[in-house]
Design a protein around this motif. Structure first.
Motif, PDB file in Angstrom:
ATOM      1  N   TRP A  58      -0.900 -10.240   2.120  1.00 20.56           N
ATOM      2  CA  TRP A  58       0.145  -9.300   2.271  1.00 20.56           C
ATOM      3  C   TRP A  58       1.698  -9.896   2.453  1.00 20.56           C
ATOM      4  O   TRP A  58       2.588  -9.287   1.721  1.00 20.56           O
ATOM      5  CB  TRP A  58      -0.190  -8.315   3.521  1.00 20.56           C
ATOM      6  CG  TRP A  58       0.745  -7.218   3.644  1.00 20.56           C
ATOM      7  CD1 TRP A  58       0.820  -5.996   2.915  1.00 20.56           C
ATOM      8  CD2 TRP A  58       1.771  -7.147   4.720  1.00 20.56           C
ATOM      9  NE1 TRP A  58       1.728  -5.054   3.308  1.00 20.56           N
ATOM     10  CE2 TRP A  58       2.407  -5.849   4.380  1.00 20.56           C
ATOM     11  CE3 TRP A  58       1.953  -7.945   5.730  1.00 20.56           C
ATOM     12  CZ2 TRP A  58       3.436  -5.317   5.126  1.00 20.56           C
ATOM     13  CZ3 TRP A  58       3.236  -7.569   6.494  1.00 20.56           C
ATOM     14  CH2 TRP A  58       3.650  -6.327   6.305  1.00 20.56           C
ATOM     15  N   LEU A  59       1.610 -10.854   3.582  1.00 19.25           N
ATOM     16  CA  LEU A  59       3.002 -11.502   3.647  1.00 19.25           C
ATOM     17  C   LEU A  59       3.422 -12.380   2.324  1.00 19.25           C
ATOM     18  O   LEU A  59       4.807 -12.240   2.143  1.00 19.25           O
ATOM     19  CB  LEU A  59       2.966 -12.357   4.833  1.00 19.25           C
ATOM     20  CG  LEU A  59       2.410 -11.912   6.211  1.00 19.25           C
ATOM     21  CD1 LEU A  59       2.338 -12.783   7.325  1.00 19.25           C
ATOM     22  CD2 LEU A  59       3.940 -11.113   6.548  1.00 19.25           C
ATOM     23  N   LEU A  60       2.660 -12.878   1.659  1.00 20.83           N
ATOM     24  CA  LEU A  60       2.958 -13.333   0.284  1.00 20.83           C
ATOM     25  C   LEU A  60       3.622 -12.440  -0.590  1.00 20.83           C
ATOM     26  O   LEU A  60       4.314 -12.653  -1.469  1.00 20.83           O
ATOM     27  CB  LEU A  60       1.867 -14.348  -0.041  1.00 20.83           C
ATOM     28  CG  LEU A  60       1.605 -15.578   0.483  1.00 20.83           C
ATOM     29  CD1 LEU A  60       0.066 -16.131  -0.166  1.00 20.83           C
ATOM     30  CD2 LEU A  60       2.657 -16.372   0.585  1.00 20.83           C
ATOM     31  N   GLN A  61       2.827 -11.107  -0.621  1.00 17.57           N
ATOM     32  CA  GLN A  61       3.517 -10.024  -1.336  1.00 17.57           C
ATOM     33  C   GLN A  61       5.019 -10.062  -1.043  1.00 17.57           C
ATOM     34  O   GLN A  61       5.831  -9.777  -1.843  1.00 17.57           O
ATOM     35  CB  GLN A  61       2.849  -9.015  -1.384  1.00 17.57           C
ATOM     36  CG  GLN A  61       3.233  -7.808  -2.069  1.00 17.57           C
ATOM     37  CD  GLN A  61       3.163  -8.202  -3.793  1.00 17.57           C
ATOM     38  OE1 GLN A  61       2.204  -8.809  -4.407  1.00 17.57           O
ATOM     39  NE2 GLN A  61       4.316  -8.067  -4.497  1.00 17.57           N
ATOM     40  N   GLY A  62       5.404 -10.054   0.177  1.00 19.20           N
ATOM     41  CA  GLY A  62       6.615 -10.069   0.522  1.00 19.20           C
ATOM     42  C   GLY A  62       7.644 -11.138   0.012  1.00 19.20           C
ATOM     43  O   GLY A  62       8.812 -10.936  -0.254  1.00 19.20           O
ATOM     44  N   GLY A  63       6.901 -12.365  -0.049  1.00 21.15           N
ATOM     45  CA  GLY A  63       7.723 -13.411  -0.563  1.00 21.15           C
ATOM     46  C   GLY A  63       7.984 -13.214  -2.134  1.00 21.15           C
ATOM     47  O   GLY A  63       9.010 -13.645  -2.549  1.00 21.15           O
ATOM     48  N   LEU A  64       7.036 -12.498  -2.768  1.00 18.53           N
ATOM     49  CA  LEU A  64       7.271 -12.179  -4.106  1.00 18.53           C
ATOM     50  C   LEU A  64       8.519 -11.243  -4.367  1.00 18.53           C
ATOM     51  O   LEU A  64       9.348 -11.465  -5.276  1.00 18.53           O
ATOM     52  CB  LEU A  64       6.068 -11.747  -4.906  1.00 18.53           C
ATOM     53  CG  LEU A  64       5.186 -12.587  -5.285  1.00 18.53           C
ATOM     54  CD1 LEU A  64       3.748 -11.982  -5.783  1.00 18.53           C
ATOM     55  CD2 LEU A  64       5.492 -13.706  -6.269  1.00 18.53           C
ATOM     56  N   TRP A  96      10.881 -11.167  -2.218  1.00 20.59           N
ATOM     57  CA  TRP A  96      12.183 -11.862  -1.846  1.00 20.59           C
ATOM     58  C   TRP A  96      12.470 -12.632  -3.298  1.00 20.59           C
ATOM     59  O   TRP A  96      13.684 -12.391  -3.409  1.00 20.59           O
ATOM     60  CB  TRP A  96      11.775 -12.643  -0.861  1.00 20.59           C
ATOM     61  CG  TRP A  96      12.729 -13.994  -0.788  1.00 20.59           C
ATOM     62  CD1 TRP A  96      13.863 -13.954  -0.341  1.00 20.59           C
ATOM     63  CD2 TRP A  96      12.654 -15.221  -1.205  1.00 20.59           C
ATOM     64  NE1 TRP A  96      14.595 -15.092  -0.285  1.00 20.59           N
ATOM     65  CE2 TRP A  96      13.703 -16.078  -0.757  1.00 20.59           C
ATOM     66  CE3 TRP A  96      11.379 -15.903  -1.765  1.00 20.59           C
ATOM     67  CZ2 TRP A  96      13.798 -17.307  -1.330  1.00 20.59           C
ATOM     68  CZ3 TRP A  96      11.617 -17.285  -2.324  1.00 20.59           C
ATOM     69  CH2 TRP A  96      12.589 -17.948  -1.931  1.00 20.59           C
ATOM     70  N   SER A  97      11.609 -13.086  -3.972  1.00 23.44           N
ATOM     71  CA  SER A  97      11.964 -14.016  -5.323  1.00 23.44           C
ATOM     72  C   SER A  97      12.587 -12.787  -6.173  1.00 23.44           C
ATOM     73  O   SER A  97      13.699 -13.345  -6.777  1.00 23.44           O
ATOM     74  CB  SER A  97      10.678 -14.519  -5.850  1.00 23.44           C
ATOM     75  OG  SER A  97      10.084 -15.454  -4.781  1.00 23.44           O
ATOM     76  N   GLY A  98      11.850 -11.754  -6.348  1.00 23.94           N
ATOM     77  CA  GLY A  98      12.524 -10.557  -7.225  1.00 23.94           C
ATOM     78  C   GLY A  98      13.715 -10.406  -6.790  1.00 23.94           C
ATOM     79  O   GLY A  98      14.705 -10.079  -8.001  1.00 23.94           O
ATOM     80  N   LEU A  99      14.036 -10.221  -5.729  1.00 22.64           N
ATOM     81  CA  LEU A  99      15.502  -9.822  -5.107  1.00 22.64           C
ATOM     82  C   LEU A  99      16.587 -11.004  -5.494  1.00 22.64           C
ATOM     83  O   LEU A  99      17.555 -10.860  -6.068  1.00 22.64           O
ATOM     84  CB  LEU A  99      15.532  -9.566  -3.766  1.00 22.64           C
ATOM     85  CG  LEU A  99      17.047  -9.154  -3.156  1.00 22.64           C
ATOM     86  CD1 LEU A  99      17.362  -7.996  -3.963  1.00 22.64           C
ATOM     87  CD2 LEU A  99      16.738  -8.891  -1.638  1.00 22.64           C
ATOM     88  N   ILE A 100      16.134 -12.366  -5.457  1.00 25.58           N
ATOM     89  CA  ILE A 100      16.901 -13.321  -5.356  1.00 25.58           C
ATOM     90  C   ILE A 100      17.347 -13.426  -7.045  1.00 25.58           C
ATOM     91  O   ILE A 100      18.548 -13.631  -7.469  1.00 25.58           O
ATOM     92  CB  ILE A 100      16.199 -14.623  -5.256  1.00 25.58           C
ATOM     93  CG1 ILE A 100      16.366 -14.665  -3.604  1.00 25.58           C
ATOM     94  CG2 ILE A 100      17.164 -15.908  -5.515  1.00 25.58           C
ATOM     95  CD1 ILE A 100      17.451 -14.730  -2.817  1.00 25.58           C
ATOM     96  N   LEU A 101      16.338 -13.132  -7.881  1.00 22.11           N
ATOM     97  CA  LEU A 101      16.362 -13.355  -9.514  1.00 22.11           C
ATOM     98  C   LEU A 101      17.322 -12.222 -10.013  1.00 22.11           C
ATOM     99  O   LEU A 101      18.133 -12.301 -10.760  1.00 22.11           O
ATOM    100  CB  LEU A 101      15.179 -13.260 -10.045  1.00 22.11           C
ATOM    101  CG  LEU A 101      14.522 -14.732  -9.900  1.00 22.11           C
ATOM    102  CD1 LEU A 101      12.968 -14.591 -10.619  1.00 22.11           C
ATOM    103  CD2 LEU A 101      15.042 -15.834 -10.461  1.00 22.11           C
ATOM    104  N   ARG A 102      17.123 -11.168  -9.306  1.00 22.28           N
ATOM    105  CA  ARG A 102      18.056  -9.844  -9.724  1.00 22.28           C
ATOM    106  C   ARG A 102      19.534 -10.209  -9.468  1.00 22.28           C
ATOM    107  O   ARG A 102      20.204  -9.780 -10.117  1.00 22.28           O
ATOM    108  CB  ARG A 102      17.541  -8.602  -9.012  1.00 22.28           C
ATOM    109  CG  ARG A 102      18.246  -7.353  -9.623  1.00 22.28           C
ATOM    110  CD  ARG A 102      17.248  -6.296  -9.307  1.00 22.28           C
ATOM    111  NE  ARG A 102      17.795  -5.033 -10.148  1.00 22.28           N
ATOM    112  CZ  ARG A 102      17.354  -3.813 -10.346  1.00 22.28           C
ATOM    113  NH1 ARG A 102      16.005  -3.565  -9.756  1.00 22.28           N
ATOM    114  NH2 ARG A 102      17.651  -2.953 -10.764  1.00 22.28           N
TER     115      ARG A 102
END
Length: 299
Positions: free
Chosen positions: A52-58, A60-66
């Motif tokens: 569940w916490l790793l989903q938060g990491g994904l 975070w990654s999506g936000l950075i890429l956007r």
């Protein structure tokens, strides 16, 4: 006659002691089993929480890429997306360091796309030759290129026929290819990718070995010179800039190059108590800058 009652009492005492010993052993075994069950339950709970916490990491990654797509017309190695997170606290408010997240984003278009080795189940000799050049520059046997190309072709559908094997999803899947050296996937991982589309190689992020393999006539020395220019801040800003600065290279050799990327791999892990949960995911950034998960694997 008087010894028999004493003997009977002795037997009774021994029997009672045996009962106590057996009961104690059973109780100990029960406690041990219960402890093992509780430990297993806690581990499974931590695994679920970690995922569940790793989903938060994904996210975070999506936000950075956007943000990167919004602010930059090019994808470069000095972008915000290249910054790694290490031991970032993601635990509960009362104990945030109970769970620590580490992760990074990698540009898959800065690598040689193994999917190009075959098209519709047919091996592409030009791409195989390019991979052979990459293998030579890495000090590996170029004969491995043919084995990898054959496996890629087997995973592609042909006209009127289903694939002969499951398609490869990540470089780690090469470990199952017969005849390849055991350590080859690890050597290739920083230089090759398996992107499920025909994509250009990003000249701003590809290492020298990949540039030399992708740009016919450039050579490894030329690839290293381009990397040195980037390290001095001389990034390629558009295709015209690329054509001007690589005027010695035939234009046809530059057609598969670009200055922007939209395919990325996210690697992350969460340390929760004594449990470690990791993931890898392939993300595709669409025209609106949104990162879409193409596949995810928990480890």
């Amino acid at each position: 006659m008087t010894a028999r009652p004493h003997a009977q009492r002795g037997v009774a005492i021994i029997a009672a002691l045996l009962v106590v010993v057996v009961a104690a052993a059973l109780a100990t075994a029960l406690v041990d089993r219960q402890g093992q069950w509780l430990a297993r339950l806690q581990t499974e709970r931590n695994l679920l929480q970690g995922q569940w916490l790793l989903q938060g990491g994904l996210d975070w990654s999506g936000l950075i890429l956007r943000m990167d797509a919004r602010d930059n017309a090019t994808t470069r190695l000095d972008g915000l997306w290249t910054q790694t997170l290490a031991d970032f606290p993601v635990g509960p408010p009362e104990d945030p360091r109970r769970a620590l997240f580490s992760g990074q984003i990698e540009d898959m278009q800065g690598r040689f796309n193994l999917r190009d080795l075959a098209q519709d189940g047919q091996i592409r000799p030009v791409a195989v030759e390019a991979l052979q050049g990459l293998l030579r520059s890495l000090g590996q046997d170029p004969a491995a290129a043919a084995l990898i190309a054959q496996r890629v072709a087997e995973g592609q559908p042909m006209a009127g026929r289903a694939p002969r094997a499951l398609g490869l999803r990540d470089v780690a899947d090469l470990a199952a290819v017969a005849g390849l050296p055991a350590g080859l996937p690890g050597v290739l991982d920083p230089y090759v990718a398996l992107v499920p589309a025909t994509v250009s190689i990003n000249i701003n992020t590809a290492p020298a070995e990949v540039l030399a393999a992708a740009i016919q006539g450039l050579g490894l020395a030329g690839g290293r010179d381009l990397v040195a220019q980037r390290e001095r801040g001389q990034w390629f800003i558009h295709r015209g800039d690329m054509l001007n600065r690589l005027s010695q290279v035939p234009p046809a050799a530059l057609r598969r190059l670009d200055v922007r990327s939209d395919w990325f791999r996210v690697t992350g892990e969460v340390a929760l108590d004594d449990t470690m949960v990791a993931l890898q995911a392939l993300l595709h950034r669409d025209k609106q800058g949104r990162a879409v998960i193409r596949w995810v694997r928990y480890e």
